[in-house]
Design an enzyme around this catalytic site. Sequence first.
Site, short mmCIF file in Angstrom:
data_model
loop_
_atom_site.label_atom_id
_atom_site.label_comp_id
_atom_site.label_asym_id
_atom_site.label_seq_id
_atom_site.Cartn_x
_atom_site.Cartn_y
_atom_site.Cartn_z
N GLU A 1 9.15 -17.91 -64.70
CA GLU A 1 9.38 -19.33 -64.38
C GLU A 1 9.71 -19.50 -62.89
OE1 GLU A 1 11.15 -17.20 -66.06
OE2 GLU A 1 13.25 -17.80 -66.36
N ARG A 2 9.82 -18.37 -62.15
CA ARG A 2 10.16 -18.51 -60.73
C ARG A 2 8.92 -18.73 -59.86
NH1 ARG A 2 14.11 -13.46 -60.17
NH2 ARG A 2 14.13 -13.23 -62.41
N SER B 1 12.78 -6.53 -66.31
CA SER B 1 13.90 -5.61 -66.13
C SER B 1 14.20 -4.88 -67.45
CB SER B 1 15.12 -6.37 -65.62
OG SER B 1 15.33 -7.52 -66.43
N PHE C 1 8.47 -11.91 -62.06
CA PHE C 1 8.13 -12.74 -60.89
C PHE C 1 7.38 -11.96 -59.83
CE2 PHE C 1 11.83 -10.69 -59.00
CZ PHE C 1 11.45 -10.59 -57.67
N CYS D 1 8.16 -2.68 -58.61
CA CYS D 1 8.67 -1.62 -59.49
C CYS D 1 8.15 -0.26 -59.05
CB CYS D 1 8.27 -1.89 -60.93
SG CYS D 1 6.53 -1.68 -61.19
N GLU E 1 18.97 -0.22 -60.12
CA GLU E 1 17.85 -0.77 -59.35
C GLU E 1 18.37 -1.92 -58.48
OE1 GLU E 1 15.01 -3.16 -61.61
OE2 GLU E 1 13.38 -2.23 -60.48
N LYS F 1 3.22 -15.98 -70.94
CA LYS F 1 4.48 -16.63 -70.53
C LYS F 1 4.89 -15.97 -69.21
CE LYS F 1 8.40 -16.37 -70.19
NZ LYS F 1 8.94 -16.48 -68.80
#
Length: 503
Positions: free
Chosen positions: A176-177, A231, A149, A286, A388, A173
């Site tokens: 979805e957020r 992640s 995201f 990240c 994290e 893909k």
Amino acid sequence: MREIHHFIGGVSTPSGTGRYGEVFDPNTGRVQARVGLADATEVDAAVQAALKAQPAWAAVNPQRRARVMFAFKRLVEARMDELAELLSSEHGKVIADSKGDLQRGLEVIEFACGVPHLLKGEYTEGAGPGIDVFSMRQPLGVAAGITPFNFPAMIPMWMFGVALAVGNAFVLKPSERDPSVPVRLGELFMEAGADQGMDLKGVLNVLHGDKAAVDAILQHPAIAAVSFVGSSDIAHYVYLTGTAQGKRVQAMGGAKNHGIVLPDADLDQTVKDLVGAAYGSAGERCMALPVTVPVGEKTAVALREKLAAEIETLKVGVSTDASAQYGPVVTAQHKQKIEGYIQLGVDEGAELVVDGRGFSLQGFEEGFFVGPTLFDHVKPTMKTYQEEIFGPVLQIVRAESFDEALALPSAHQYGNGVAIFTRNGRAAREFASRVNVGMVGINVPIPVPVAYHSFGGWKRSAFGDANQHGMEGVRFYTKVKTVTARWPEGDVTDSAFVIPTMR
Ligand code: NAD
């Protein structure tokens, strides 16, 4: 309620699965749209569209493909404001930061515009009598990208920018957020094709989904390569599952980047750099710097004091507020997770210098805001150090020596990026050489490499051998074919029953 559709074969395609994800406005906390989540049948539809489109796209000469990439870049640039607003409205990052997200992606598109040069193979004349050898790079066919995201524009462009330019078709893909910008990128790519007189439906498909879609991608026999960013546990799963199916997989994971501060650093500049890198985008990067390691007691005391003062000046606001340094985090669930880590830090015995919990913005009380948070006296044994957090939380871990500071990021489970702040070139050089981390900044807080170099961390920050973009990206999305050609002269030669060697 607005519904966000797949973009398959150049057509906006509603999902028929009846499963939906909620897309929030993180500023208000309200659901603003829903997104249909694909199943294996819908994944297959996207792959079939890609398979159909790929041979013709691969047959377009590289220079013309480069022109499409160039047209795409122009189209995105022309819509920068609109795209940045859309991105901010689903992600929560401030508009200027959304433009940065788009711009860093476009830099990969600029790199991809050089694809005629990047695809040049190798040639050896006269490898034997009348024998020439040459190699060429050919596309894999259909590749897929699964993205997180936090960079809904840049990371998809890292992947499809290179994959498409070398002649693959692509199934993206996205998260979805915040799925809207990836769809717009798919539409603009089609438009770029039309701008160059080509019908590119099916070359770039955008498919929404969650684990079910990811699993279908990993199992689909016609997908040759999968690029993943997200992640670490999921990256590891994607790597193991995809490679078990014989696919090429690069899977980038989480991070916990350290900023080492040597006693001779320019402390005022370092504090500005640390605060920007720790709190920008609410720490949801990240390559954020959530840990700082001052070397020596004097450095630690001065750094902490200056950091606390600088944090006082920060403005957290809605993503459309041009004077805000950062906006809300992506979901209520993520806010809760970050605040849980802050409590854990207190419970573990770290000193909470600035507490960002309970932050509230007038008129946006339901928004997913977390104030800037600072911890001191964090120890390497603490869970909050080892894991994290991915929020606006900066942790000070004090070190007594250069070697102790060097050992911290080197021993950490993540090895994405690291930065050292110093005026001492020799110390910086030694640090860069010895540290067990994939990307190093010297007085550069966020050392994301430029597009023509490659992006990739080490240890649990990346699984697989190929980095993103740059020549590593070109290698990942192509396979090498080597041709040995002989044009004999004169008499027929005898059959050879031993392996041919060069004499
Ligand atoms: P995430 O792992 O939750 O999601 C990433 C992708 O995986 C999404 O497309 C999601 O739909 C999919 N997914 C989610 N759950 C899944 C499951 N159980 N099985 C299969 N697929 C699943 O990550 P996120 O929260 O979207 O992004 C934040 C994470 O990404 C952070 O850990 C951050 O460090 C990392 N990240 C890494 C890099 C890098 O280059 N190393 C860059 C950006 C973000």
